[in-house]
Write a protein that holds these residues in place. Structure first.
Motif, PDB file in Angstrom:
ATOM      1  N   ALA A  57      68.014  75.893 106.873  1.00  0.00           N
ATOM      2  CA  ALA A  57      67.059  74.832 106.576  1.00  0.00           C
ATOM      3  C   ALA A  57      67.756  73.492 106.747  1.00  0.00           C
ATOM      4  O   ALA A  57      68.925  73.334 106.401  1.00  0.00           O
ATOM      5  N   VAL A  58      67.027  72.526 107.313  1.00  0.00           N
ATOM      6  CA  VAL A  58      67.515  71.163 107.456  1.00  0.00           C
ATOM      7  C   VAL A  58      66.590  70.281 106.641  1.00  0.00           C
ATOM      8  O   VAL A  58      65.365  70.390 106.734  1.00  0.00           O
ATOM      9  N   ARG A  59      67.175  69.398 105.837  1.00  0.00           N
ATOM     10  CA  ARG A  59      66.373  68.530 104.972  1.00  0.00           C
ATOM     11  C   ARG A  59      66.788  67.095 105.187  1.00  0.00           C
ATOM     12  O   ARG A  59      67.969  66.762 105.141  1.00  0.00           O
ATOM     13  N   THR A  60      65.815  66.232 105.457  1.00  0.00           N
ATOM     14  CA  THR A  60      66.043  64.794 105.479  1.00  0.00           C
ATOM     15  C   THR A  60      65.243  64.211 104.324  1.00  0.00           C
ATOM     16  O   THR A  60      64.605  64.952 103.572  1.00  0.00           O
ATOM     17  N   ASP A  61      65.234  62.906 104.192  1.00  0.00           N
ATOM     18  CA  ASP A  61      64.446  62.290 103.137  1.00  0.00           C
ATOM     19  C   ASP A  61      62.971  62.643 103.292  1.00  0.00           C
ATOM     20  O   ASP A  61      62.274  62.850 102.317  1.00  0.00           O
ATOM     21  N   ARG A  62      62.510  62.755 104.522  1.00  0.00           N
ATOM     22  CA  ARG A  62      61.087  62.997 104.766  1.00  0.00           C
ATOM     23  C   ARG A  62      60.754  64.459 105.087  1.00  0.00           C
ATOM     24  O   ARG A  62      59.730  64.966 104.646  1.00  0.00           O
ATOM     25  N   TRP A  63      61.572  65.114 105.879  1.00  0.00           N
ATOM     26  CA  TRP A  63      61.220  66.412 106.442  1.00  0.00           C
ATOM     27  C   TRP A  63      62.077  67.537 105.905  1.00  0.00           C
ATOM     28  O   TRP A  63      63.235  67.347 105.565  1.00  0.00           O
ATOM     29  N   ARG A  64      61.481  68.747 105.902  1.00  0.00           N
ATOM     30  CA  ARG A  64      62.246  69.975 105.674  1.00  0.00           C
ATOM     31  C   ARG A  64      61.822  70.960 106.747  1.00  0.00           C
ATOM     32  O   ARG A  64      60.648  71.276 106.888  1.00  0.00           O
ATOM     33  N   TYR A  65      62.814  71.422 107.526  1.00  0.00           N
ATOM     34  CA  TYR A  65      62.578  72.391 108.585  1.00  0.00           C
ATOM     35  C   TYR A  65      63.357  73.652 108.247  1.00  0.00           C
ATOM     36  O   TYR A  65      64.531  73.590 107.902  1.00  0.00           O
ATOM     37  N   ILE A  66      62.700  74.795 108.329  1.00  0.00           N
ATOM     38  CA  ILE A  66      63.334  76.080 108.024  1.00  0.00           C
ATOM     39  C   ILE A  66      63.185  76.990 109.231  1.00  0.00           C
ATOM     40  O   ILE A  66      62.093  77.107 109.790  1.00  0.00           O
ATOM     41  N   GLN A  67      64.271  77.630 109.619  1.00  0.00           N
ATOM     42  CA  GLN A  67      64.249  78.607 110.705  1.00  0.00           C
ATOM     43  C   GLN A  67      64.815  79.908 110.148  1.00  0.00           C
ATOM     44  O   GLN A  67      65.955  79.954 109.696  1.00  0.00           O
ATOM     45  N   TYR A  68      63.989  80.952 110.179  1.00  0.00           N
ATOM     46  CA  TYR A  68      64.394  82.244 109.642  1.00  0.00           C
ATOM     47  C   TYR A  68      65.003  83.115 110.727  1.00  0.00           C
ATOM     48  O   TYR A  68      64.751  82.930 111.917  1.00  0.00           O
ATOM     49  N   VAL A  69      65.777  84.093 110.312  1.00  0.00           N
ATOM     50  CA  VAL A  69      66.468  84.981 111.239  1.00  0.00           C
ATOM     51  C   VAL A  69      65.476  85.722 112.142  1.00  0.00           C
ATOM     52  O   VAL A  69      65.794  86.047 113.281  1.00  0.00           O
ATOM     53  N   ASP A  70      64.245  85.949 111.682  1.00  0.00           N
ATOM     54  CA  ASP A  70      63.256  86.653 112.506  1.00  0.00           C
ATOM     55  C   ASP A  70      62.521  85.725 113.476  1.00  0.00           C
ATOM     56  O   ASP A  70      61.631  86.151 114.200  1.00  0.00           O
ATOM     57  N   GLY A  71      62.910  84.429 113.511  1.00  0.00           N
ATOM     58  CA  GLY A  71      62.307  83.478 114.444  1.00  0.00           C
ATOM     59  C   GLY A  71      61.165  82.666 113.880  1.00  0.00           C
ATOM     60  O   GLY A  71      60.722  81.700 114.502  1.00  0.00           O
ATOM     61  N   THR A  72      60.652  83.022 112.718  1.00  0.00           N
ATOM     62  CA  THR A  72      59.572  82.225 112.128  1.00  0.00           C
ATOM     63  C   THR A  72      60.114  80.893 111.649  1.00  0.00           C
ATOM     64  O   THR A  72      61.305  80.765 111.339  1.00  0.00           O
ATOM     65  N   GLU A  73      59.234  79.896 111.607  1.00  0.00           N
ATOM     66  CA  GLU A  73      59.646  78.538 111.254  1.00  0.00           C
ATOM     67  C   GLU A  73      58.680  77.928 110.248  1.00  0.00           C
ATOM     68  O   GLU A  73      57.507  78.295 110.194  1.00  0.00           O
ATOM     69  N   GLU A  74      59.190  76.970 109.509  1.00  0.00           N
ATOM     70  CA  GLU A  74      58.375  76.172 108.599  1.00  0.00           C
ATOM     71  C   GLU A  74      58.796  74.717 108.761  1.00  0.00           C
ATOM     72  O   GLU A  74      59.964  74.423 108.968  1.00  0.00           O
ATOM     73  N   LEU A  75      57.822  73.819 108.645  1.00  0.00           N
ATOM     74  CA  LEU A  75      58.083  72.381 108.715  1.00  0.00           C
ATOM     75  C   LEU A  75      57.175  71.694 107.703  1.00  0.00           C
ATOM     76  O   LEU A  75      55.960  71.924 107.684  1.00  0.00           O
ATOM     77  N   TYR A  76      57.758  70.861 106.853  1.00  0.00           N
ATOM     78  CA  TYR A  76      56.996  70.172 105.817  1.00  0.00           C
ATOM     79  C   TYR A  76      57.318  68.680 105.832  1.00  0.00           C
ATOM     80  O   TYR A  76      58.464  68.286 105.992  1.00  0.00           O
ATOM     81  N   ASP A  77      56.288  67.874 105.626  1.00  0.00           N
ATOM     82  CA  ASP A  77      56.419  66.424 105.528  1.00  0.00           C
ATOM     83  C   ASP A  77      56.313  66.061 104.052  1.00  0.00           C
ATOM     84  O   ASP A  77      55.234  66.094 103.469  1.00  0.00           O
TER      85      ASP A  77
END
Length: 186
Positions: free
Chosen positions: A109-129
């Motif tokens: 997971a990568v987190r900035t002040d605004r965004w959180r991006y998650i990449q799972y081992v199975d290839g699924t992704e999440e992105l939140y503002d």
């Protein structure tokens, strides 16, 4: 506050900041009750500073000071309930470093002040503002309008995973009674 590759010629720095770590860990003294063999191994490979100071005895002002390079008397943030976004309205999201988290092998997971991006081992992704969805209810990863944001954050995901730590020495379990006894002796 991040790592860079060796080919760039820039230093490879790992900076770890921990709230309320105290000094009860074996990293500081082998007789302490909280065993930290992995931190000890890491410290043995680089520079370990034993005298650290913070700009405030409270978490929030100290953290803001660390991340912005500005002292509490300049930011106006003196307590944990202070809203640093209101106190520093001109601070840009780029003023704050990103955080990279790894959960087990391959989940990042990568987190900035605004965004959180998650990449799972199975290839699924999440992105939140977090400016509009601080509870992470709406996954924007499949929304093409955010493809550029996702692509930028994805560049910070490690290309390879660290070695499996299953074969590393595991810390012995500390019973809560041992911890409490050591705490009362101080």
């Amino acid at each position: 506050m991040g790592c860079s590759d060796r080919q760039s010629g820039k230093p490879n720095v790992l900076f770890i900041a921990v709230d309320d770590l105290n000094d009860w860990i074996t990293l500081f003294n082998a007789d302490n009750p909280i065993r930290t063999p992995h931190l000890e191994r890491l410290a043995a490979k680089g520079a370990f500073f034993t005298h650290a100071y913070c700009s405030s005895p409270a978490c929030n002002p100290s953290r803001v000071s660390l991340l912005t390079g500005t002292r509490p008397h300049s930011t106006g943030i003196y307590g944990n309930k202070s809203d640093w976004r209101r106190a520093l309205p001109d601070a840009e999201a780029t003023d704050f470093p990103l955080a990279l988290m790894t959960y087990m092998a391959g989940n990042h997971a990568v987190r900035t002040d605004r965004w959180r991006y998650i990449q799972y081992v199975d290839g699924t992704e999440e992105l939140y503002d977090h400016t509009v969805d601080e509870n992470e209810w709406e996954n924007l990863a499949e929304d093409e309008r955010y493809a550029g944001v996702k692509a930028e954050l994805k560049t910070h995901i490690p290309a390879t995973n660290a070695a499996d730590v299953a074969d590393m020495e595991q810390p012995p379990q500390v019973k809560s009674t041992e911890y409490k006894a050591a705490a009362t002796e101080r």
